[in-house]
Design an enzyme around this catalytic site. Structure first.
Site, mmCIF file in Angstrom:
data_model
loop_
_atom_site.group_PDB
_atom_site.id
_atom_site.type_symbol
_atom_site.label_atom_id
_atom_site.label_comp_id
_atom_site.label_asym_id
_atom_site.label_seq_id
_atom_site.Cartn_x
_atom_site.Cartn_y
_atom_site.Cartn_z
ATOM 1 N N ARG A 78 0.801 -1.224 0.000
ATOM 2 C CA ARG A 78 0.000 0.000 0.000
ATOM 3 C C ARG A 78 0.836 1.277 0.000
ATOM 4 N NH1 ARG A 78 -2.692 -4.051 2.556
ATOM 5 N NH2 ARG A 78 -4.916 -4.235 2.064
ATOM 6 N N HIS A 103 -1.008 -2.502 -4.474
ATOM 7 C CA HIS A 103 -0.410 -3.329 -5.531
ATOM 8 C C HIS A 103 -0.395 -2.636 -6.897
ATOM 9 C CE1 HIS A 103 -0.107 -6.418 -2.623
ATOM 10 N NE2 HIS A 103 -1.282 -6.978 -2.778
ATOM 11 N N HIS A 174 3.035 -12.984 -4.960
ATOM 12 C CA HIS A 174 1.823 -13.040 -4.138
ATOM 13 C C HIS A 174 1.216 -14.443 -4.112
ATOM 14 C CE1 HIS A 174 -1.804 -11.566 -2.176
ATOM 15 N NE2 HIS A 174 -1.276 -10.342 -2.147
ATOM 16 N N ASP A 246 -2.347 -9.458 8.620
ATOM 17 C CA ASP A 246 -2.038 -8.850 7.325
ATOM 18 C C ASP A 246 -1.088 -7.701 7.615
ATOM 19 O OD1 ASP A 246 -1.909 -8.131 4.691
ATOM 20 O OD2 ASP A 246 -3.967 -7.390 4.540
ATOM 21 N N GLU A 310 5.084 -12.610 1.787
ATOM 22 C CA GLU A 310 5.525 -11.747 0.701
ATOM 23 C C GLU A 310 6.756 -10.946 1.146
ATOM 24 O OE1 GLU A 310 1.929 -9.527 -0.754
ATOM 25 O OE2 GLU A 310 1.035 -10.726 0.851
#
Length: 343
Positions: A78, A103, A174, A246, A310
């Site tokens: 982000r 992304h 991803h 996350d 990631e």
């Protein structure tokens, strides 16, 4: 080996590339999005099973928003308010995640474009060029991803990118993993270890506050291996903001060299995946927003049936002086490596 995979809605053909080692460890890639489509890995008994969540057709990849297996760039994760300032010049990126950018471009990003592909031994090299101004960012840019299958059951990913102007790069892969097999359900019983005693807490919209926070002894601490599930529904502000894990974890003693940054184990299969990287951060995502996603073999993926690890620089680094430098250009090429090694 190359074969036809399908055709995009604009008529472009999508090819699949397959690499296999002597152990049967096999990776399958698409030139659409430089996607890792399938990864067959032996379990403790030598049985080969695909451990990646992914779609089953070009049509599904074009419609799905989960970035299954995709190469994400030029910028992953982000950026606050979808704005970038480089040398005093403001650049506006697509606003696609509330008021922010996620992304780079969810609808028309490089994960939905055809990359040039070249087979070279046990590697496939994918390359794509972006003109100055594409996605609102400066520079005529070249991005390259090389996937290599090794004899010791590892998938190596080498990223390389250039630009004729200062721009931003923070690429990642991803892939959504389930070490017990893509059709085996929840990953909440997986055991995870992260070489990270700090993370970057976020505000609403999953934008980092700028703090690098010590998490030893908290529900976010994976420096001692633990099962993912028990703490994921804790009534915690950071958990509630993103409906689970996350978050970007700050790799301990990151110095730009390859080191083991994580491992995860599927308890049913006994498969262990080690993550080796030179990146300073790793985003743990527990598929908090995957719902009714059409997958391979007739499987419909749902909540928390995969996890992403990631490797990348920290989210929104462009706005935080204490975060890693993500500006690259004529005097600074982008190079980074991540290895997913299976045992």
């Amino acid at each position: 080996m190359k074969e036809l995979y399908g055709v995009m809605k604009d008529g472009k053909k999508v090819s699949k590339y397959i690499i296999e080692n002597a152990n049967g460890f096999r990776a399958e890639f698409l030139d659409m999005g430089a996607i890792l489509d399938k990864l067959f890995v032996p379990d403790k008994d030598g049985n080969l099973v695909d451990v990646t969540l992914s779609n089953s057709s070009v049509e599904e990849y074009e419609a799905d928003g989960n970035f299954f297996g995709a190469t994400v760039g030029p910028n992953a994760n982000r950026i606050a308010k979808a704005e970038v300032v480089i040398d005093g010049v403001l650049y506006k990126m697509p606003v696609n995640d509330g008021e922010n950018n996620l992304h780079t471009d969810v609808v028309n990003g490089v994960h939905r474009r055809i990359w040039d592909a070249k087979e070279e031994g046990n590697s496939v090299i994918f390359t794509i060029n972006l003109p100055d101004g594409e996605f609102g960012l400066p520079g005529n840019r070249m991005m390259q991803v090389t996937y290599t299958v090794t004899d010791d059951n590892a998938l190596r990913i080498d990223y390389y990118a250039t630009s004729d102007k200062k721009t931003i790069y923070n690429m990642t892969n991803h892939t959504h993993f389930n070490l017990d097999g893509h059709a085996s359900g929840s990953v909440l019983d997986h055991v995870l270890w992260l070489n990270a005693s700090c993370f970057t807490p976020v505000v609403a919209g999953a934008i980092p506050t700028g703090e690098i926070k010590n998490i030893k002894g908290t529900i976010f601490d994976f420096t001692t291996p633990k099962i993912i599930g028990p703490d994921i529904n804790t009534d915690d502000e950071q958990i509630n903001l993103v409906s689970g894990y996350d978050h970007n974890y700050v790799i301990d003693d990151a110095d730009g060299t390859l080191k083991e940054v994580a491992w995860v184990k599927g308890p049913k299969s006994g498969r262990v995946m080690k993550v080796i990287s030179d990146q300073p951060g790793i985003q743990l995502y527990t598929d908090n927003f995957v719902k009714d996603a059409k997958g391979k073999d007739g499987v419909v993926y749902g909540w928390r049936q995969g996890l992403c690890l990631e490797t990348q620089a920290y989210p929104d680094s462009i706005h935080q002086d204490s975060f890693p430098d993500v500006i690259y250009g004529p005097d600074r090429e982008y190079r980074t490596t991540t290895i997913y090694k299976f045992e």
